[in-house]
Design a protein around this motif. Sequence first.
Motif, mmCIF file in Angstrom:
data_model
loop_
_atom_site.group_PDB
_atom_site.id
_atom_site.type_symbol
_atom_site.label_atom_id
_atom_site.label_comp_id
_atom_site.label_asym_id
_atom_site.label_seq_id
_atom_site.Cartn_x
_atom_site.Cartn_y
_atom_site.Cartn_z
ATOM 1 N N UNK A 9 0.843 -1.205 0.000
ATOM 2 C CA UNK A 9 0.000 0.000 0.000
ATOM 3 C C UNK A 9 0.879 1.256 0.000
ATOM 4 N N UNK A 10 0.421 2.331 -0.627
ATOM 5 C CA UNK A 10 1.230 3.559 -0.654
ATOM 6 C C UNK A 10 1.342 4.156 0.750
ATOM 7 N N UNK A 11 2.443 4.841 1.034
ATOM 8 C CA UNK A 11 2.593 5.424 2.379
ATOM 9 C C UNK A 11 1.602 6.566 2.569
ATOM 10 N N UNK A 12 1.275 6.810 3.810
ATOM 11 C CA UNK A 12 0.312 7.870 4.118
ATOM 12 C C UNK A 12 0.938 9.223 3.792
ATOM 13 N N UNK A 13 0.127 10.134 3.265
ATOM 14 C CA UNK A 13 0.608 11.463 2.892
ATOM 15 C C UNK A 13 0.604 12.310 4.152
ATOM 16 N N UNK A 14 1.711 12.917 4.424
ATOM 17 C CA UNK A 14 1.789 13.786 5.590
ATOM 18 C C UNK A 14 2.287 15.149 5.152
ATOM 19 N N UNK A 15 2.040 16.160 5.924
ATOM 20 C CA UNK A 15 2.446 17.513 5.517
ATOM 21 C C UNK A 15 3.963 17.647 5.536
ATOM 22 N N UNK A 16 4.440 18.581 4.781
ATOM 23 C CA UNK A 16 5.889 18.816 4.714
ATOM 24 C C UNK A 16 6.385 19.320 6.074
ATOM 25 N N UNK A 17 7.616 18.978 6.424
ATOM 26 C CA UNK A 17 8.144 19.444 7.705
ATOM 27 C C UNK A 17 8.301 20.961 7.712
ATOM 28 N N UNK A 18 8.492 21.545 8.918
ATOM 29 C CA UNK A 18 8.581 22.993 9.080
ATOM 30 C C UNK A 18 9.742 23.607 8.317
ATOM 31 N N UNK A 19 10.875 22.928 8.265
ATOM 32 C CA UNK A 19 12.034 23.507 7.581
ATOM 33 C C UNK A 19 11.799 23.584 6.085
ATOM 34 N N UNK A 20 10.991 22.649 5.528
ATOM 35 C CA UNK A 20 10.727 22.661 4.091
ATOM 36 C C UNK A 20 9.830 23.838 3.733
ATOM 37 N N UNK A 21 8.884 24.200 4.605
ATOM 38 C CA UNK A 21 8.028 25.343 4.327
ATOM 39 C C UNK A 21 8.816 26.641 4.438
ATOM 40 N N UNK A 22 9.766 26.702 5.370
ATOM 41 C CA UNK A 22 10.546 27.913 5.582
ATOM 42 C C UNK A 22 11.518 28.184 4.443
ATOM 43 N N UNK A 23 11.914 27.179 3.737
ATOM 44 C CA UNK A 23 12.914 27.407 2.693
ATOM 45 C C UNK A 23 12.352 28.182 1.516
ATOM 46 N N UNK A 24 11.033 28.292 1.409
ATOM 47 C CA UNK A 24 10.435 29.123 0.366
ATOM 48 C C UNK A 24 9.981 30.467 0.917
ATOM 49 N N UNK A 25 9.489 30.488 2.126
ATOM 50 C CA UNK A 25 8.905 31.695 2.689
ATOM 51 C C UNK A 25 9.989 32.690 3.087
ATOM 52 N N UNK A 26 11.026 32.248 3.784
ATOM 53 C CA UNK A 26 12.069 33.156 4.258
ATOM 54 C C UNK A 26 12.826 33.849 3.124
#
Length: 152
Positions: A9-26
């Motif tokens: 079965x495919x792995x469960x989809x989870x949200x991206x970690x905090x550092x991954x979101x910051x690498x675009x926003x900062x």
Amino acid sequence: MTNPYIPPPPPAVRPAPGWARKRYVLPALALALFLGAGIGAGGGEKTTDAKPAAAAPAPTRTVTATATVTQTPEAEPAPTVTVTKTATVTRTVTAEPAAGGGSDDDSSVPGTEVHYGNCSEARAAGAAPIHRGEPGYASHLDRDDDGVACDA
């Protein structure tokens, strides 16, 4: 046992970690900050339609400065003070009576025997240090009994 032909079965989809979101926003925030600072510093050209006021004639002022120099006399140097130390040297000369011989040593010649009361007298006379056998040597002047009196 599991069937090897059925995929897992495919792995469960989870949200991206905090550092991954910051690498675009900062970086986006930093770019906006620098662009805003650059636009603000440039400020654009200011256009004013006001014309400068015509210069009105003003009276001319002349300033003259006069300097007065006063010389003060040099102070005389203080008198020189000279301190003189006087040292008194006492030499005790004991003449021994001649024993009756025509001996030629210096010890039998009257007036050649020298005695010093202490090492200060020997130093003042310029005789210190005194070695055993020299005129003026005495055992009370040799503190460490090494054969040299008034050595230190």
